[in-house]
Design a protein around this motif. Structure first.
Motif, PDB file in Angstrom:
ATOM      1  N   ASN A 338       0.803  -1.218   0.000  1.00 19.16           N
ATOM      2  CA  ASN A 338       0.000   0.000   0.000  1.00 19.16           C
ATOM      3  C   ASN A 338       0.837   1.270   0.000  1.00 19.16           C
ATOM      4  N   GLN A 339       2.074   1.176   0.500  1.00 17.33           N
ATOM      5  CA  GLN A 339       2.895   2.366   0.606  1.00 17.33           C
ATOM      6  C   GLN A 339       3.913   2.468  -0.531  1.00 17.33           C
ATOM      7  N   ALA A 340       4.736   1.428  -0.692  1.00 16.76           N
ATOM      8  CA  ALA A 340       5.813   1.504  -1.687  1.00 16.76           C
ATOM      9  C   ALA A 340       5.277   1.536  -3.104  1.00 16.76           C
ATOM     10  N   LEU A 341       4.176   0.806  -3.357  1.00 19.00           N
ATOM     11  CA  LEU A 341       3.616   0.748  -4.701  1.00 19.00           C
ATOM     12  C   LEU A 341       2.463   1.726  -4.884  1.00 19.00           C
ATOM     13  N   LEU A 342       2.390   2.727  -4.010  1.00 23.70           N
ATOM     14  CA  LEU A 342       1.320   3.712  -4.095  1.00 23.70           C
ATOM     15  C   LEU A 342       1.258   4.413  -5.448  1.00 23.70           C
ATOM     16  N   PRO A 343       2.425   4.716  -6.108  1.00 21.72           N
ATOM     17  CA  PRO A 343       2.345   5.390  -7.416  1.00 21.72           C
ATOM     18  C   PRO A 343       1.711   4.551  -8.517  1.00 21.72           C
ATOM     19  N   PHE A 344       1.552   3.247  -8.271  1.00 22.29           N
ATOM     20  CA  PHE A 344       0.976   2.379  -9.288  1.00 22.29           C
ATOM     21  C   PHE A 344      -0.538   2.328  -9.155  1.00 22.29           C
ATOM     22  N   SER A 345      -1.197   2.286 -10.308  1.00 20.69           N
ATOM     23  CA  SER A 345      -2.632   2.028 -10.340  1.00 20.69           C
ATOM     24  C   SER A 345      -2.793   0.549 -10.687  1.00 20.69           C
ATOM     25  N   MET A 346      -2.786  -0.299  -9.649  1.00 20.65           N
ATOM     26  CA  MET A 346      -2.779  -1.741  -9.893  1.00 20.65           C
ATOM     27  C   MET A 346      -4.187  -2.320  -9.807  1.00 20.65           C
ATOM     28  N   PRO A 347      -4.538  -3.189 -10.745  1.00 20.81           N
ATOM     29  CA  PRO A 347      -5.813  -3.902 -10.632  1.00 20.81           C
ATOM     30  C   PRO A 347      -5.856  -4.720  -9.340  1.00 20.81           C
ATOM     31  N   LYS A 348      -7.042  -4.897  -8.812  1.00 25.08           N
ATOM     32  CA  LYS A 348      -7.192  -5.599  -7.548  1.00 25.08           C
ATOM     33  C   LYS A 348      -6.651  -7.026  -7.626  1.00 25.08           C
ATOM     34  N   GLY A 349      -6.904  -7.704  -8.757  1.00 24.81           N
ATOM     35  CA  GLY A 349      -6.437  -9.084  -8.887  1.00 24.81           C
ATOM     36  C   GLY A 349      -4.920  -9.190  -8.850  1.00 24.81           C
ATOM     37  N   LEU A 350      -4.228  -8.266  -9.539  1.00 27.24           N
ATOM     38  CA  LEU A 350      -2.768  -8.263  -9.534  1.00 27.24           C
ATOM     39  C   LEU A 350      -2.240  -7.999  -8.136  1.00 27.24           C
ATOM     40  N   ARG A 351      -2.817  -7.033  -7.456  1.00 29.43           N
ATOM     41  CA  ARG A 351      -2.383  -6.702  -6.092  1.00 29.43           C
ATOM     42  C   ARG A 351      -2.557  -7.897  -5.155  1.00 29.43           C
ATOM     43  N   GLU A 352      -3.678  -8.577  -5.286  1.00 28.12           N
ATOM     44  CA  GLU A 352      -3.951  -9.717  -4.406  1.00 28.12           C
ATOM     45  C   GLU A 352      -2.979 -10.867  -4.668  1.00 28.12           C
ATOM     46  N   THR A 353      -2.670 -11.119  -5.939  1.00 26.15           N
ATOM     47  CA  THR A 353      -1.739 -12.211  -6.260  1.00 26.15           C
ATOM     48  C   THR A 353      -0.342 -11.917  -5.721  1.00 26.15           C
ATOM     49  N   VAL A 354       0.125 -10.683  -5.875  1.00 28.90           N
ATOM     50  CA  VAL A 354       1.437 -10.318  -5.326  1.00 28.90           C
ATOM     51  C   VAL A 354       1.447 -10.531  -3.824  1.00 28.90           C
ATOM     52  N   PHE A 355       0.396 -10.104  -3.153  1.00 31.22           N
ATOM     53  CA  PHE A 355       0.305 -10.273  -1.702  1.00 31.22           C
ATOM     54  C   PHE A 355       0.363 -11.748  -1.313  1.00 31.22           C
ATOM     55  N   GLN A 356      -0.409 -12.591  -1.996  1.00 29.30           N
ATOM     56  CA  GLN A 356      -0.427 -14.015  -1.666  1.00 29.30           C
ATOM     57  C   GLN A 356       0.924 -14.678  -1.920  1.00 29.30           C
ATOM     58  N   VAL A 357       1.588 -14.294  -3.017  1.00 30.58           N
ATOM     59  CA  VAL A 357       2.910 -14.868  -3.324  1.00 30.58           C
ATOM     60  C   VAL A 357       3.896 -14.536  -2.216  1.00 30.58           C
ATOM     61  N   LEU A 358       3.857 -13.311  -1.716  1.00 33.59           N
ATOM     62  CA  LEU A 358       4.823 -12.889  -0.705  1.00 33.59           C
ATOM     63  C   LEU A 358       4.554 -13.542   0.646  1.00 33.59           C
ATOM     64  N   ILE A 359       3.301 -13.557   1.088  1.00 33.31           N
ATOM     65  CA  ILE A 359       3.044 -14.132   2.407  1.00 33.31           C
ATOM     66  C   ILE A 359       3.132 -15.661   2.378  1.00 33.31           C
ATOM     67  N   ALA A 360       3.022 -16.254   1.178  1.00 37.55           N
ATOM     68  CA  ALA A 360       3.157 -17.721   1.087  1.00 37.55           C
ATOM     69  C   ALA A 360       4.565 -18.183   1.423  1.00 37.55           C
ATOM     70  N   GLN A 361       5.548 -17.290   1.371  1.00 40.82           N
ATOM     71  CA  GLN A 361       6.931 -17.702   1.631  1.00 40.82           C
ATOM     72  C   GLN A 361       7.110 -18.214   3.060  1.00 40.82           C
ATOM     73  N   ALA A 362       6.400 -17.604   4.015  1.00 41.80           N
ATOM     74  CA  ALA A 362       6.487 -18.078   5.401  1.00 41.80           C
ATOM     75  C   ALA A 362       5.917 -19.489   5.524  1.00 41.80           C
ATOM     76  N   SER A 363       4.835 -19.760   4.819  1.00 42.46           N
ATOM     77  CA  SER A 363       4.230 -21.101   4.862  1.00 42.46           C
ATOM     78  C   SER A 363       5.132 -22.132   4.201  1.00 42.46           C
ATOM     79  N   LEU A 364       5.734 -21.771   3.046  1.00 46.52           N
ATOM     80  CA  LEU A 364       6.627 -22.712   2.369  1.00 46.52           C
ATOM     81  C   LEU A 364       7.823 -23.062   3.254  1.00 46.52           C
ATOM     82  N   LYS A 365       8.342 -22.076   3.956  1.00 45.33           N
ATOM     83  CA  LYS A 365       9.465 -22.337   4.871  1.00 45.33           C
ATOM     84  C   LYS A 365       9.054 -23.290   5.976  1.00 45.33           C
ATOM     85  N   ARG A 366       7.850 -23.109   6.491  1.00 46.96           N
ATOM     86  CA  ARG A 366       7.364 -23.996   7.553  1.00 46.96           C
ATOM     87  C   ARG A 366       7.153 -25.415   7.027  1.00 46.96           C
ATOM     88  N   PHE A 367       6.648 -25.547   5.787  1.00 47.42           N
ATOM     89  CA  PHE A 367       6.436 -26.871   5.214  1.00 47.42           C
ATOM     90  C   PHE A 367       7.766 -27.613   5.058  1.00 47.42           C
TER      91      PHE A 367
END
Length: 451
Positions: A338-367
């Protein structure tokens, strides 16, 4: 990448340099067949028909163009009358797309006197927005850089140069058409294009153009976020991302587009050199994948771009528990999006996928630590993107990607991965076990006895 021997921009000549077919390498055999059909139909119906822009430049550099654009003196309604397989697009500046089999599109535009994104004021001070049809000379002069202002004339197979593009190709020079101070004020997005073409060609940016980028870089914030987003994605996905980002860091244009990245790559960070090198190493791998025909999706590109920022603002506190650390990590990713990519007008779907990819890293490490992958994770839409991001990050750091994660995706997912299947003593490939939850057993109710 500045040209010290070129202290000022030479004046643009209004008398074109015409290079006959015998003196240049472009043959009709090199041009796409559907583009030739468009050129010849326009020419045989009495119109001027030129191949324009990047395709002419690429041919002269010995490259194969990806797109073929055509310019003509026919107006949009006249072009539509010639091509039934076409459609007019655009409101302020109308273009015609001619459609062919396989989803191929040849873009046909009418010669114009100014760029789509330049504003013209009336005597009363109001903005005039209308189609500004012009001559071939005016059309060449409105373009961004000289090496993109060349025309190939289908009538006599000659090259027409109004802007000194041939001389700059020979000198390997990136130069704006006209005064760069004026051109960047008219449309600041041209600064991104100058850097992209310098990165793609390996050419030098001439001194006046380079100095103008340094002076006007903050003007990029006045541009439409969607335009900046589209141009920036082109920087990342067209095979010269490392060189483009290096120039954007060198000129500080990157911090003008993303002000919050000042804390990562700016002078306030004592480790800015390390962070810059890490970003460039990630996108060196992106360029390598592009060369191998494995382009990355926009969510992966954005996730990789955010990686140094996340590392700069997140800390693994030793007194935080696992759940608290995960919650802190999720909030950090939210802040970065929300802060660093504020200058971008990102579609909601793209924003959500980036978010899921990033937070999935903690789960992959745990697996990996648990030695198993829950079955429900195999159905996640973003799983392959998350594993791909993890694999690129591991390779950039010189780490080995765990086999349990590599087996979640096709064996040739990344070219630098070795054979992923470990062989058991029996000679058969090992299978990773699934992490299964313990099933709760309720009380078994006995059937009542018959009365």
């Amino acid at each position: 990448m500045i040209d010290p021997a070129n202290p000022s921009n030479p004046p643009i000549s209004t008398v074109p340099l015409v290079i006959p077919r015998s003196q240049h390498p472009i043959s009709r055999k090199m041009i796409d067949g559907d583009a030739l059909k468009v050129l010849y139909r326009l020419y045989r119906n009495g119109y001027l028909a030129y191949l324009v822009g990047g395709s002419v430049r690429d041919f002269l550099l010995g490259k194969t163009p990806k797109d073929f654009d055509v310019a003509t003196n026919a107006h949009p309604h006249e072009i539509r009358a010639l091509f039934r397989n076409s459609r007019t697009i655009g409101r302020r500046f109308r273009l015609v797309h001619v459609f062919f089999h396989g989803g191929k599109i040849i873009e046909v535009s009418t010669f114009r006197s100014r760029s789509e994104f330049e504003e013209t004021e009336s005597d009363e001070g109001s903005l005039i927005r209308r189609d500004s049809f012009g001559t071939p000379e005016e059309d060449a002069l409105r373009r961004d850089i000289t090496i993109n202002g060349l025309f190939y004339n289908i009538a006599d197979f000659s090259i027409i140069d109004y802007v000194g593009g041939i001389a700059d190709l020979n000198r390997k020079l990136i130069r704006t058409i006209g005064d760069p101070e004026v051109r960047f004020k008219q449309d600041p997005v041209r600064m991104i294009r100058v850097i992209r073409h310098a990165a793609r060609t390996g050419f030098t940016i001439d001194r006046p153009t380079y100095q103008a980028v340094l002076r006007h870089r903050d003007a990029i914030r006045t541009c439409s976020p969607s335009r900046v987003r589209d141009e920036f994605f082109r920087e990342l996905r067209e095979g010269a991302a490392e060189a483009s980002l290096r120039l954007m860091l060198e000129t500080d244009l990157l911090m003008s587009i993303f002000p919050d990245f000042e804390r990562v790559f700016g002078d306030r960070n004592p480790f800015k050199t390390r962070e810059r090198n890490d970003l460039l190493s990630l996108f060196r791998l992106v360029d390598e994948l592009n060369r191998l025909g494995k382009p990355l999706s926009e969510p992966i590109l954005l996730a990789l771009f955010l990686t140094p920022f996340l590392r700069a603002i997140s800390h693994d506190h030793p007194y935080l528990g696992e759940k608290e650390r995960y919650t802190y990590f999720v909030e950090t990713v939210h802040f970065a999006m929300n802060q660093a990519l504020l200058p971008f007008s990102m579609p909601k779907g793209l924003r959500e996928t980036v978010f899921q990819v990033l937070i999935a890293q903690a789960s992959l490490k745990r697996f990996v630590e648990q030695g198993g992958i829950p079955k429900k994770w195999r159905t996640k839409k973003y799983l392959q993107d998350a594993v791909l991001y993890c694999g690129i990050l591991a390779h950039a750091r010189g780490e080995t990607m765990p086999g349990i994660l590599r087996r979640l995706v096709p064996p040739d997912f990344l070219p630098w991965w070795p054979e992923v299947y470990e062989v058991a003593p029996s000679g058969k490939p090992k299978r990773e076990r699934f992490a299964r939850r313990k099933r709760r057993r309720g009380r078994r109710h006995k059937k009542p006895l018959p009365a």
